[in-house]
Write a protein that holds these residues in place. Structure first.
Motif, PDB file in Angstrom:
ATOM      1  N   ARG A 149      -1.024   5.707   3.431  1.00  8.72           N
ATOM      2  CA  ARG A 149      -0.458   5.164   1.760  1.00  8.72           C
ATOM      3  C   ARG A 149       0.358   4.313   1.958  1.00  8.72           C
ATOM      4  O   ARG A 149       1.033   3.880   2.698  1.00  8.72           O
ATOM      5  CB  ARG A 149      -0.289   6.483   1.055  1.00  8.72           C
ATOM      6  CG  ARG A 149      -1.179   7.474   0.785  1.00  8.72           C
ATOM      7  CD  ARG A 149      -0.619   8.810   0.406  1.00  8.72           C
ATOM      8  NE  ARG A 149      -0.012   8.846  -1.120  1.00  8.72           N
ATOM      9  CZ  ARG A 149      -0.079   9.836  -1.943  1.00  8.72           C
ATOM     10  NH1 ARG A 149      -0.319  11.078  -1.644  1.00  8.72           N
ATOM     11  NH2 ARG A 149       0.797   9.709  -3.157  1.00  8.72           N
ATOM     12  N   CYS A 150       0.287   3.440   0.732  1.00 10.34           N
ATOM     13  CA  CYS A 150       1.523   2.369   0.663  1.00 10.34           C
ATOM     14  C   CYS A 150       1.181   2.063  -0.839  1.00 10.34           C
ATOM     15  O   CYS A 150       0.458   2.448  -1.685  1.00 10.34           O
ATOM     16  CB  CYS A 150       0.676   1.279   1.434  1.00 10.34           C
ATOM     17  SG  CYS A 150      -0.464   0.441   1.031  1.00 10.34           S
ATOM     18  N   ARG A 151       2.401   1.289  -1.264  1.00 11.71           N
ATOM     19  CA  ARG A 151       2.385   0.777  -2.789  1.00 11.71           C
ATOM     20  C   ARG A 151       2.095  -0.549  -2.933  1.00 11.71           C
ATOM     21  O   ARG A 151       2.512  -1.418  -2.008  1.00 11.71           O
ATOM     22  CB  ARG A 151       4.128   0.851  -3.165  1.00 11.71           C
ATOM     23  CG  ARG A 151       4.852   2.061  -2.799  1.00 11.71           C
ATOM     24  CD  ARG A 151       4.196   3.498  -3.727  1.00 11.71           C
ATOM     25  NE  ARG A 151       4.765   3.298  -5.094  1.00 11.71           N
ATOM     26  CZ  ARG A 151       4.102   4.106  -6.014  1.00 11.71           C
ATOM     27  NH1 ARG A 151       3.431   4.896  -5.691  1.00 11.71           N
ATOM     28  NH2 ARG A 151       4.467   3.888  -7.260  1.00 11.71           N
ATOM     29  N   LEU A 152       1.360  -0.787  -3.721  1.00 15.32           N
ATOM     30  CA  LEU A 152       0.775  -2.086  -4.112  1.00 15.32           C
ATOM     31  C   LEU A 152       1.524  -2.517  -5.479  1.00 15.32           C
ATOM     32  O   LEU A 152       1.522  -2.110  -6.427  1.00 15.32           O
ATOM     33  CB  LEU A 152      -0.655  -2.181  -4.345  1.00 15.32           C
ATOM     34  CG  LEU A 152      -1.689  -1.536  -3.289  1.00 15.32           C
ATOM     35  CD1 LEU A 152      -3.112  -1.867  -3.778  1.00 15.32           C
ATOM     36  CD2 LEU A 152      -1.583  -2.343  -2.247  1.00 15.32           C
ATOM     37  N   PRO A 153       2.420  -3.593  -4.982  1.00  8.07           N
ATOM     38  CA  PRO A 153       3.005  -4.273  -6.213  1.00  8.07           C
ATOM     39  C   PRO A 153       1.915  -4.969  -7.326  1.00  8.07           C
ATOM     40  O   PRO A 153       0.930  -5.518  -6.832  1.00  8.07           O
ATOM     41  CB  PRO A 153       3.779  -5.369  -5.835  1.00  8.07           C
ATOM     42  CG  PRO A 153       3.353  -5.716  -4.344  1.00  8.07           C
ATOM     43  CD  PRO A 153       2.675  -4.523  -3.802  1.00  8.07           C
ATOM     44  N   VAL A 154       2.033  -4.709  -8.522  1.00 10.69           N
ATOM     45  CA  VAL A 154       1.401  -5.207  -9.769  1.00 10.69           C
ATOM     46  C   VAL A 154       1.825  -6.437 -10.161  1.00 10.69           C
ATOM     47  O   VAL A 154       3.035  -6.228 -10.831  1.00 10.69           O
ATOM     48  CB  VAL A 154       1.010  -4.082 -10.535  1.00 10.69           C
ATOM     49  CG1 VAL A 154       0.248  -4.746 -11.733  1.00 10.69           C
ATOM     50  CG2 VAL A 154       0.247  -3.022 -10.029  1.00 10.69           C
ATOM     51  N   GLU A 155       1.407  -7.688 -10.354  1.00 11.44           N
ATOM     52  CA  GLU A 155       2.204  -8.698 -10.728  1.00 11.44           C
ATOM     53  C   GLU A 155       1.652  -8.978 -12.376  1.00 11.44           C
ATOM     54  O   GLU A 155       0.418  -8.710 -12.760  1.00 11.44           O
ATOM     55  CB  GLU A 155       1.545  -9.836  -9.977  1.00 11.44           C
ATOM     56  CG  GLU A 155       2.622 -11.076  -9.828  1.00 11.44           C
ATOM     57  CD  GLU A 155       1.783 -12.067  -8.913  1.00 11.44           C
ATOM     58  OE1 GLU A 155       1.738 -13.308  -9.568  1.00 11.44           O
ATOM     59  OE2 GLU A 155       1.623 -11.978  -7.700  1.00 11.44           O
ATOM     60  N   ASN A 156       2.783  -8.916 -12.965  1.00 13.47           N
ATOM     61  CA  ASN A 156       2.515  -8.867 -14.546  1.00 13.47           C
ATOM     62  C   ASN A 156       1.834  -7.692 -15.203  1.00 13.47           C
ATOM     63  O   ASN A 156       0.832  -8.024 -15.731  1.00 13.47           O
ATOM     64  CB  ASN A 156       1.789 -10.350 -14.792  1.00 13.47           C
ATOM     65  CG  ASN A 156       2.443 -11.529 -14.435  1.00 13.47           C
ATOM     66  OD1 ASN A 156       3.803 -11.529 -14.768  1.00 13.47           O
ATOM     67  ND2 ASN A 156       1.735 -12.390 -14.033  1.00 13.47           N
ATOM     68  N   GLY A 157       1.891  -6.597 -14.342  1.00 14.24           N
ATOM     69  CA  GLY A 157       1.365  -5.323 -14.923  1.00 14.24           C
ATOM     70  C   GLY A 157       1.793  -5.183 -16.358  1.00 14.24           C
ATOM     71  O   GLY A 157       3.037  -5.309 -16.944  1.00 14.24           O
ATOM     72  N   VAL A 158       0.737  -4.586 -17.265  1.00 13.54           N
ATOM     73  CA  VAL A 158       1.072  -4.310 -18.670  1.00 13.54           C
ATOM     74  C   VAL A 158       1.593  -2.722 -18.435  1.00 13.54           C
ATOM     75  O   VAL A 158       2.402  -2.166 -19.256  1.00 13.54           O
ATOM     76  CB  VAL A 158      -0.160  -4.271 -19.652  1.00 13.54           C
ATOM     77  CG1 VAL A 158       0.042  -3.873 -20.880  1.00 13.54           C
ATOM     78  CG2 VAL A 158      -0.379  -5.789 -19.536  1.00 13.54           C
TER      79      VAL A 158
END
Ligand code: SF4
Length: 396
Positions: free
Chosen positions: A120-129
């Protein structure tokens, strides 16, 4: 112009399905520029939950994935088929039931993302709402290209479910549940702008109408639809199914985010014409539920959107299947921005349940509330039961 290709399948054997997939790929101008030699490619089917029949229209048939696999491999790339079924559902059971195990036996990598070997890993969300990061897997993070391969079917919360929503199988169960609590539509847009699928190929051989995505009625369409633009693909597929683009919340939200094209004056449909292949799918809101107690009141504000309406209807179907209708006697279920003055006179904290964030203004009167926008089915049933019975979560 954005191209969306529509092809008829000539039969249900592998060669016929492969010919239709190849035709779609050819009609959109090939995929050589998005699938380069050496690319790691994730093909993501919809294996949401174990169906009674693999051709019930609930899951992507293996033939469509295999045809894409071969097309990708022919370009010198390294494809895998990967999925994590709905929260609480066993992906291995779907793999076994739906012919994907036979692909494995032939050496085709079919990966259950829920298996402990998947890191598993974390995915950063750019400009996430909704989300600033998503909980996924290294296989997804490290893919050079993702191809989403949904089934043509209705959905009890989002009207239709196609390639964008299909990508929820690229995140963990815990994260899937958070979508329902925090906002399914904008959450899926956050996901799409993060994983950026390069292609959508819709398995429209057998679809599902009515109470999809699991309990719907099979509808034979014998089509494959595809595009590099997911929003355009879902606009055209929706029109084939009898939905105007603005009726489908996710298509509209993704278009507003700039994730694709939903303006038909900027979309070129190649191959079959929409008017020659379209066939209206029955909405989940058109399903009548027999046997509801006469003392049960379901109050929809006229502004309540489809997500909440369909969640409640599908939750009632779940309760019927589990013979829980006795718990609806004298209950009030409130959906949408209903005014306090419009509630039944006998509404009290014991017999009244608020559904979704649009009813938050009524919480001050002590009614119990089900969170979400729209909420998930399991939470809705639990909210209606109000602790009178333990209810097992079957899916989200
Ligand atoms: S909570 Fe309100 S805005 Fe959200 S889906 Fe329900 S009715 Fe629509």
């Amino acid at each position: 112009m954005v191209k969306v290709a529509v092809a008829r399948t000539g039969g249900h054997d592998y060669e016929s399905i492969k010919a239709a997939v190849d035709r779609v790929i050819s009609l959109i101008g090939g995929i050589e520029d998005i699938i380069r030699p050496g690319y790691k490619v994730v093909i993501k089917p919809n294996l949401v939950a174990t169906p009674t029949d693999r051709l019930s229209g609930g899951v992507t048939r293996w033939e469509v994935c295999m045809a894409i696999y071969e097309a990708v491999q022919a370009l010198g790339a390294y494809p895998v088929i990967a999925e994590s079924s709905a929260a609480g559902a066993d992906t291995e059971s779907v793999i076994a039931k739906c012919g994907y195990q036979e692909l494995r036996d032939r050496g085709i990598p079919v990966i259950d993302l829920k298996a402990k070997e998947c890191v598993r890993c974390r995915l950063p969300v750019e400009n996430g709402v909704i989300f600033q990061e998503l909980d996924s897997w290294e296989l997804v993070r490290d893919a050079d290209a993702i191809i989403t391969v949904p089934v043509m079917k209705t959905h009890d919360q989002t009207e239709i479910t196609l390639g964008m929503k299909n990508c929820k199988g690229l995140i963990t169960d815990q994260n899937k549940k958070a979508f329902h609590a925090q906002g399914l539509i904008e959450g899926v847009c956050d996901l799409i702008q993060t994983v950026k699928p390069v292609l959508e190929i819709v398995d429209g051989t057998f679809g599902q109408q009515g109470l999809g995505p699991i309990f719907g009625e099979t509808k034979e369409m014998n089509l494959i639809v595809g595009s590099r633009d997911l929003v355009a693909c879902e606009t055209v597929t929706g029109l084939i199914m009898g939905y105007e683009p603005e009726e489908v919340m996710l298509t509209g939200a993704a278009s507003r985010r700039g994730l694709g094209e939903m303006d038909m004056t900027r979309i070129e449909v190649v191959g079959e014409k929409i008017e020659d292949v379209k066939s209206r799918f029955k909405r989940s809101s058109e399903i009548e539920i027999e046997g509801l107690p006469s003392s049960f009141r379901l109050i929809f504000d006229e502004q309540a959107c489809t997500g909440c309406r369909n969640t409640v209807i599908s939750s009632l179907m779940d309760m019927k299947a589990q013979e829980l209708f006795e718990y609806l006697e004298n209950m009030n279920v409130i959906v949408g921005p209903v005014k306090y003055e419009d509630l039944p006179k006998d509404a009290d904290p014991e017999n009244t349940v608020l559904i979704g964030k649009c009813t938050n203004h009524l919480k001050e009167y002590g009614f119990r509330s089900v969170k979400g926008c729209p909420p998930g089915n399991a939470d809705t049933v639990q909210g209606i039961l109000g602790g009178r019975l333990e209810y097992g979560v079957r899916y989200s």
